[in-house]
Design an enzyme around this catalytic site. Structure first.
Site, PDB file in Angstrom:
ATOM      1  N   ARG A 229       0.854  -1.181   0.000  1.00 16.19           N
ATOM      2  CA  ARG A 229       0.000   0.000   0.000  1.00 16.19           C
ATOM      3  C   ARG A 229       0.891   1.233   0.000  1.00 16.19           C
ATOM      4  O   ARG A 229       2.002   1.218   0.551  1.00 16.19           O
ATOM      5  CB  ARG A 229      -0.869   0.049   1.272  1.00 16.19           C
ATOM      6  CG  ARG A 229      -2.090  -0.818   1.239  1.00 16.19           C
ATOM      7  CD  ARG A 229      -3.185  -0.260   0.318  1.00 16.19           C
ATOM      8  NE  ARG A 229      -4.394  -1.064   0.346  1.00 16.19           N
ATOM      9  CZ  ARG A 229      -4.666  -2.063  -0.480  1.00 16.19           C
ATOM     10  NH1 ARG A 229      -3.801  -2.420  -1.414  1.00 16.19           N
ATOM     11  NH2 ARG A 229      -5.825  -2.709  -0.391  1.00 16.19           N
ATOM     12  N   HIS A 277      -1.309   0.674  -9.728  1.00 16.73           N
ATOM     13  CA  HIS A 277      -2.024  -0.177  -8.753  1.00 16.73           C
ATOM     14  C   HIS A 277      -2.782  -1.291  -9.498  1.00 16.73           C
ATOM     15  O   HIS A 277      -3.953  -1.539  -9.225  1.00 16.73           O
ATOM     16  CB  HIS A 277      -2.987   0.656  -7.897  1.00 16.73           C
ATOM     17  CG  HIS A 277      -3.360  -0.044  -6.609  1.00 16.73           C
ATOM     18  ND1 HIS A 277      -3.579   0.627  -5.422  1.00 16.73           N
ATOM     19  CD2 HIS A 277      -3.548  -1.358  -6.315  1.00 16.73           C
ATOM     20  CE1 HIS A 277      -3.902  -0.243  -4.477  1.00 16.73           C
ATOM     21  NE2 HIS A 277      -3.889  -1.462  -4.997  1.00 16.73           N
TER      22      HIS A 277
END
Ligand SMILES: NC(=O)c1ccc[n+]([C@@H]2O[C@H](COP(=O)([O-])OP(=O)(O)OC[C@H]3O[C@@H](n4cnc5c(N)ncnc54)[C@H](OP(=O)(O)O)[C@@H]3O)[C@@H](O)[C@H]2O)c1
Length: 314
Positions: A229, A277
């Site tokens: 993350r 992502h």
């Protein structure tokens, strides 16, 4: 007995159709239209607005349609019911593909070869070390880290892992907790990060940590690969460490702000590789089947397969 679908970011309609097909005996309703609150027993969610799960008096479980629950746990009003996340073999395989690909690209100096090709240079000198001489350290050895570590080892890399408990399903040397961190970093040439974002891991990828990575490796300096993350990484430190040579290069799939702002220096930094992502997009059909199975297990009074420890944050 109804399933509430509370999805933001993704189009909701296909998810309503999937769950209606998989759970024909349940009413499946959208959080973005009027619904009968007392009838809701389960909520399947992705990035629901904070506060939007309150006032559901018969809610038994929340099912997260993704692997990471960091966004959900920031909601201080989250009802104290069972929380389950998605563990999906297709997501795990895709993540491992991405990690193995990035490590092999570093090993085989693909970016340098591409730059040489652009210069029409026959760069025979850009040879690679043997994989077994390159030490990969995987931070976070859960579902994703263990699979990546296992397959990196199959490719011949010298792989070790670091986690809170030191437990993992992968057959690689393990380092545990705070005491294990420095020795783990000291034997790491490529740092692969697959940690969850929690208060303990926030900003963990910072200058102090990068300075502890091995400096005697075969790649010309330590490489950072983060697919966990964005909140794990101190982005100013990454840039400064790339510029002063503390880091050789960085491969980043996740960022503090997504989409990555146009003004970000990461976009055209010569030592940075970016992916949007998308290292491990989920297969929506597989996720819906997994979540429907968890609801069936819960209805049968059995534990769900991937319940989250809310205290721990993952
Ligand atoms: N980029 C993407 O597209 C993408 C896709 C899916 C997931 N992800 C990210 O990947 C993360 C990991 O997924 P997963 O399914 O592998 O999770 P998981 O099975 O829950 O594994 C988490 C691992 O991290 C370790 N860990 C957590 N906090 C730690 C700490 N403070 N210190 C040391 N180790 C710690 C755990 O150690 P213990 O088991 O010993 O406690 C465990 O090994 C997710 O949370 C999500 O953020 C990213």
């Amino acid at each position: 007995m109804s399933l509430l679908l509370n999805i933001n970011v993704w189009p909701e309609k296909p998810w309503l159709a999937r769950f209606r097909a998989l759970l024909p005996d349940m009413e499946v309703v959208s959080a973005h239209a009027a619904f009968d609150r007392p009838s809701i027993t389960y909520a399947a969610v992705w990035k629901p607005a904070h506060g939007s799960l309150v006032g559901l008096p018969n809610l038994k479980a929340i099912l997260n349609l993704g692997a990471g629950v960091d966004h959900l746990l920031l909601d201080k009003t989250l009802p104290p019911v069972t929380l389950c996340r998605t563990v999906d073999q297709s997501l795990t395989s895709r993540m491992t593909e991405w990690i193995v690909m990035q490590c092999l690209m570093k090993l085989r100096r693909v970016q340098e070869l591409q730059a040489a090709q652009a210069r029409r240079a026959w760069a025979k000198e850009l040879n690679s070390p043997d994989a077994h001489t390159v030490r990969i350290g995987v931070m976070g050895m859960g579902v994703l880290g263990a699979d990546a570590a296992t397959k990196l080892k199959m490719m011949g890399f010298d792989v070790a892992g670091w986690s809170n408990s030191g437990r993992t399903t992968a057959d690689v040397p393990m380092f545990a907790g705070k005491a294990g961190l420095d020795p783990f970093l000291g034997r790491t040439d490529i740092l692969v990060v697959l940690l969850p974002h929690t208060p303990e891991t926030d900003d963990i990828l910072n200058r102090a940590l990068f300075q502890k990575l091995a400096r005697d490796g075969r790649l010309g300096g330590p490489v950072l690969i983060n697919a966990g993350r964005g909140g794990l990484q101190n982005e100013a430190d990454i840039l400064a460490c790339l510029d002063d040579g503390t880091l050789h290069s960085a491969v980043l799939d996740v960022f503090r702000t997504e989409p990555l702002p146009d003004a970000s220096p990461f976009w055209n930094h010569p030592k940075v590789t970016i992916t949007p992502h998308n290292s491990a997009d989920s297969d929506p059909e597989a996720v819906a089947r997994y979540i429907a199975r968890q609801i069936r297990l819960h209805q049968a009074g059995q534990p769900m397969e991937s319940e989250v420890n809310v205290e721990r944050g993952y």
